[in-house]
Design an enzyme around this catalytic site. Sequence first.
Site, PDB file in Angstrom:
ATOM      1  N   SER A  21       0.808  -1.219   0.000  1.00 39.75           N
ATOM      2  CA  SER A  21       0.000   0.000   0.000  1.00 39.75           C
ATOM      3  C   SER A  21       0.843   1.271   0.000  1.00 39.75           C
ATOM      4  O   SER A  21       1.871   1.366   0.679  1.00 39.75           O
ATOM      5  CB  SER A  21      -0.933   0.014   1.214  1.00 39.75           C
ATOM      6  N   THR A  67      -9.167  -1.339   3.549  1.00 42.12           N
ATOM      7  CA  THR A  67      -9.049  -1.731   2.147  1.00 42.12           C
ATOM      8  C   THR A  67      -9.435  -3.190   1.997  1.00 42.12           C
ATOM      9  O   THR A  67      -9.941  -3.826   2.943  1.00 42.12           O
ATOM     10  CB  THR A  67      -7.624  -1.445   1.615  1.00 42.12           C
ATOM     11  N   LYS A  71     -13.824  -3.947   3.758  1.00 42.22           N
ATOM     12  CA  LYS A  71     -14.684  -2.759   3.766  1.00 42.22           C
ATOM     13  C   LYS A  71     -16.119  -3.062   4.181  1.00 42.22           C
ATOM     14  O   LYS A  71     -16.732  -2.309   4.954  1.00 42.22           O
ATOM     15  CB  LYS A  71     -14.664  -2.081   2.396  1.00 42.22           C
ATOM     16  N   ASN A  92     -14.483   2.743   4.322  1.00 41.85           N
ATOM     17  CA  ASN A  92     -13.043   2.829   4.077  1.00 41.85           C
ATOM     18  C   ASN A  92     -12.368   3.798   5.044  1.00 41.85           C
ATOM     19  O   ASN A  92     -11.145   3.923   5.035  1.00 41.85           O
ATOM     20  CB  ASN A  92     -12.759   3.270   2.633  1.00 41.85           C
ATOM     21  N   GLY A 141     -16.047  -6.391 -10.941  1.00 39.31           N
ATOM     22  CA  GLY A 141     -16.029  -6.619  -9.498  1.00 39.31           C
ATOM     23  C   GLY A 141     -17.301  -6.129  -8.850  1.00 39.31           C
ATOM     24  O   GLY A 141     -18.029  -5.301  -9.422  1.00 39.31           O
ATOM     25  N   GLY A 143     -17.453  -5.668  -5.065  1.00 38.88           N
ATOM     26  CA  GLY A 143     -17.166  -5.472  -3.650  1.00 38.88           C
ATOM     27  C   GLY A 143     -17.421  -4.042  -3.203  1.00 38.88           C
ATOM     28  O   GLY A 143     -18.171  -3.289  -3.834  1.00 38.88           O
ATOM     29  N   GLY A 144     -16.755  -3.660  -2.101  1.00 40.53           N
ATOM     30  CA  GLY A 144     -16.967  -2.338  -1.530  1.00 40.53           C
ATOM     31  C   GLY A 144     -16.570  -1.201  -2.448  1.00 40.53           C
ATOM     32  O   GLY A 144     -17.262  -0.181  -2.515  1.00 40.53           O
ATOM     33  N   ALA A 145     -15.470  -1.359  -3.177  1.00 40.79           N
ATOM     34  CA  ALA A 145     -15.044  -0.299  -4.096  1.00 40.79           C
ATOM     35  C   ALA A 145     -16.047  -0.132  -5.232  1.00 40.79           C
ATOM     36  O   ALA A 145     -16.343   0.984  -5.659  1.00 40.79           O
ATOM     37  CB  ALA A 145     -13.656  -0.610  -4.653  1.00 40.79           C
ATOM     38  N   GLY A 250      -5.253   4.646 -10.650  1.00 43.55           N
ATOM     39  CA  GLY A 250      -6.006   4.701  -9.407  1.00 43.55           C
ATOM     40  C   GLY A 250      -5.350   5.481  -8.295  1.00 43.55           C
ATOM     41  O   GLY A 250      -5.948   5.662  -7.227  1.00 43.55           O
TER      42      GLY A 250
END
Length: 280
Positions: A21, A67, A71, A92, A141, A143-145, A250
């Site tokens: 990260s 992350t 999340k 997040n 995807g 998920g949370g993002a 990103g």
Amino acid sequence: MIRKSEAPTRLVLLGHPVSHSLSPIFQNAALKSAGLSASYDALDVVPHDLLRVLRDLARAAVAGNVTIPHKEAVALACSKLTDLAQRVGAVNTFWHEKGKLVGDNTDVAGARVAIATLLDAPSLHQVRRDTKSPLHVTILGAGGAAAALLVALEAFIPVTITIWSRTSDRARALAARVNVAVTIANDAKSAVAEADLVINCTPIGLSGTDVPVDVAALKPTARILDLIPRAGETEWLRACRAQGHVCDDGVRMLIEQGAASFERWFDIVPDRASMWRSLR
């Protein structure tokens, strides 16, 4: 918003894995620029240890970010959620108020900036595009993002959204929870075939050379946003650039969501220039 008397002295990033990260680098730069003595570090937490770690952090009033893959789990663990985090169903950014875990979602704000920049949009809020043809966006995807991106895309009008996930039921549940109209694709190649913008929200590419979808399946004019938080670009993004696609790795979204988190923790606007410099 945290009162200054309750501002945290320690910040962490919860995820698995997190050694890659960039968040500790730019958040510590922002803390130094603001003259704050708090520290920010990455904390690798496997899923079955998450609740125990959250209890430990609560005792010390530690705040931080979340992350992949935590999340949604952190959202369920919070005593209080902001309206946005509740809608997205993912957290997040977190802090503690009187020992209670509070969650917010700043990914939405970060996504709006990143998408607008990639599209050369004139505004970051309530974007009105000079065309009656909708912007076709494909999200890989569920998920949370991906949830945050669905909400962020509401600002880009007109827009149509396709989601592909390895589990189609998960994609349907996500769209229903966030209450955004989408098309669920059966496979990644058909999902991206007509997309003007393709956003990778899967963990594919976090390590190794796997790609979420073959570059040959993309429309030649498609723009690409890969949200994999990896130092250096993913194999997929490099391949997309090599084929002439306009791309973003990103990092802009990462910094913007991090800056919004910083404001939640300290009620201070961070020095974005110092955050960017730290990564260069």
